[in-house]
Scaffold this active site. Structure first.
Site, PDB file in Angstrom:
ATOM      1  N   LYS A 132       6.543  53.265  99.714  1.00 35.70           N
ATOM      2  CA  LYS A 132       6.705  53.228  98.267  1.00 35.70           C
ATOM      3  C   LYS A 132       5.537  52.485  97.621  1.00 35.70           C
ATOM      4  CE  LYS A 132      11.793  53.122  98.479  1.00 35.70           C
ATOM      5  NZ  LYS A 132      12.087  54.383  97.806  1.00 35.70           N
ATOM      6  N   ARG A 181      19.972  59.498 104.131  1.00 35.91           N
ATOM      7  CA  ARG A 181      20.723  60.661 104.631  1.00 35.91           C
ATOM      8  C   ARG A 181      20.748  60.704 106.152  1.00 35.91           C
ATOM      9  NH1 ARG A 181      16.671  64.485 101.455  1.00 35.91           N
ATOM     10  NH2 ARG A 181      16.884  62.651 100.123  1.00 35.91           N
TER      11      ARG A 181
END
Length: 523
Positions: free
Chosen positions: A272, A346
């Site tokens: 990020k 996920r």
């Protein structure tokens, strides 16, 4: 506010507001139904009946309003008189805001909450959000006095009798769960790492007489949890799968709550940026909410089997970090080609729901996660996003959200159109979509569902809480109230029964499509 104790009492008693500051809070038409004889003892000798009536007549909420009654020691505040169909009738978000801005300072304070019985649960949870537990401000450390806020409810409308002891206990447990979840989310990763989170789980387990099942580090790899292990293997503190299980006699079904517990998300090698990484301590919000809700649910007498599954990892950067192009074998037996290490939630949840289905025999699986930034675009800051294989449960989540204040709105469920986004030439699927403009929050949820199978006969519910997990720089404890309300019919508690949208009545009304599946029922 970190050193504030919250107490719910049937009667807070009388006191001079100069010695015990007071906030009276409610919708304006409800405030007008409070007789002066009821509030007199909490306001005199500083406030007269004429002043009280004059303050009520001056209130003009748009959407809220407040009026000081005596210096900064007593205030009356009005909530919105009306809300839209996608908001909670309790106006829960405004409750939190008004408490933060209007509650007078003091060591011993009182809130008189005026509402209908059906809004008491949502109002209490909203009040709790105004009193976060975590702080490292040096001034707070020097203050040793314990502050207390006593909350008394004045119920109006139908069923407006006195508040029962059982209701007060339910509100206490629920609000403790909200504040526990918010504290965990607010705590930075140099303290709330996977080891510390496991200690929080053990602490709750000890309180409930439950010993958690814990699978850690190389055990995860050996037992096939390639998702959790692959995400967390580069961190100093190893990843873990932890389970708290409540299995009472007479249970008729098995429910699993699966929480994403990424204690920090750097993005991994798909790292990020400097503006998007701050705040990623909150990526454990789903697991924190499930821990707080599990504690409250069991204390209030949960009648069915309930498993809380925590998927804990730190998505870190290091020599052992997962690389884009790596292929992992997940617990479902399916292989995943990694094309984005920042789509890690996920992966851990895929292992969690597979474990819930295969090892725990769950009939109903709900996963909760701060999964996608796109959720905040799809449903906004205040509404979590729900994706489910059941129309009945989709409607129930929306209703439960309105009743408890943790608002929810549906996402598109259409795997036949969306799951092709994960097509891989060398594995069963990739972990990130090809087209980020094609309902990415729905697609992320579908990735999780694919690991129990789109033809799985049970109920699967995915709740993405990425945006509502915080308000500004503070955690909200979002999700605790939603879980307690959604599954309230499995509780022995009358208040949770009241706020739950599920049960026999709903089954009779909406059961035509799914009547053949016992596992789509919650009684």
């Amino acid at each position: 506010m970190a050193n504030v104790g919250l107490q719910f009492q049937a009667s807070a008693g009388d006191a001079d507001p100069q010695s015990r500051p007071l906030l009276v809070l409610g919708q304006l038409h409800h405030l007008h139904r409070v007789p002066w004889s009821y509030v007199r003892g909490k306001l005199q000798p500083r406030v007269t009946e004429e002043l009280w009536q004059a303050a009520l007549s001056m209130l003009n909420p748009n959407p809220t309003d407040s009026c000081p009654l005596y210096l900064n020691c007593a205030t009356v505040a009005a909530l919105p008189s009306r809300v839209s169909r996608h908001n909670s009738p309790s106006a829960a978000h405004f409750v939190t805001r008004l408490v933060r801005t209007c509650l007078p300072p003091g060591t011993q304070r009182c809130i008189l909450m005026v509402c209908e019985r059906s809004d008491a649960f949502a109002s209490a949870c909203a009040l709790a959000r105004a009193f976060p537990l975590f702080t490292h401000r040096s001034g707070a450390a020097r203050r040793t006095e314990k502050k207390t806020v006593t909350v008394e409810f004045f119920l109006v409308g139908q069923d407006n009798g006195p508040v029962e002891v059982s209701t007060l206990q339910c509100l206490t447990n629920a609000t403790e769960g909200v504040r526990l979840a918010a504290r965990i989310v607010d705590t930075p990763c140099n303290e709330m790492n996977t080891d510390t989170f496991l200690e929080e789980i053990k602490k709750v387990g000890k309180d409930l007489g439950i010993t958690p099942t814990i699978i850690r580090d190389e055990q995860l790899k050996a037992r096939g949890f390639g998702g959790i292990y692959g995400v967390g293997k580069a961190a100093v503190h190893p990843p873990a799968l932890a389970v708290l299980s409540h299995t009472p006699e007479g249970a008729t079904q098995t429910i699993a709550w699966v929480g994403k517990g990424i204690v920090y998300d750097t993005g991994g090698l798909s790292i990020k940026g400097k503006t998007t990484m701050p705040g990623m301590k909150r990526d454990c919000g789903g697991a924190a909410a499930i821990l707080g809700a599990f504690r409250a649910a069991i204390k209030q007498g949960f009648k069915d089997n309930l498993h809380a599954v925590f998927c804990l990892a730190e998505n870190s950067v290091g020599p052992n970090a997962t690389r884009p192009d790596d292929i992992h074998l997940l617990y479902s037996g399916k292989t995943v080609e990694i094309n984005n290490t920042d789509a890690e939630g996920r992966l851990v949840l895929a292992d969690g729901v597979s474990y819930a289905s295969k090892d725990l025999g769950a009939d109903i699986i709900l996963d909760m996660a701060t999964l996608t930034g796109a959720q905040g675009i799809a449903t906004g800051k205040y509404h979590a996003a729900v994706l489910t294989n059941s129309a009945e449960w989709e409607a129930a989540c929306v209703k439960a959200g309105r009743r408890c204040g943790d608002l929810v709105h549906p996402l598109v469920y259409c795997p036949e159109l969306h799951f092709s986004e994960f097509t891989s030439a060398v594995a069963d699927m990739k972990n990130s979509v090809a087209d980020r403009d094609n309902s990415p929050s729905s697609c992320a949820g579908l990735f999780i569902a694919s690991h129990i199978g789109f033809d799985w006969p049970g109920v699967w519910v995915h709740v993405d809480i990425a945006a509502p997990v915080h308000a500004g720089e503070r955690a909200t404890g979002f999700g605790v109230a939603l879980l307690l309300a959604l599954f309230g019919r499995a509780s022995e508690d009358p208040l949770l029964n009241l706020v739950s949208p599920l049960g026999c009545e709903m089954d009779a009304q909406e059961g035509d499509v799914e009547r053949d599946s016992k596992r789509r029922r919650l009684v």
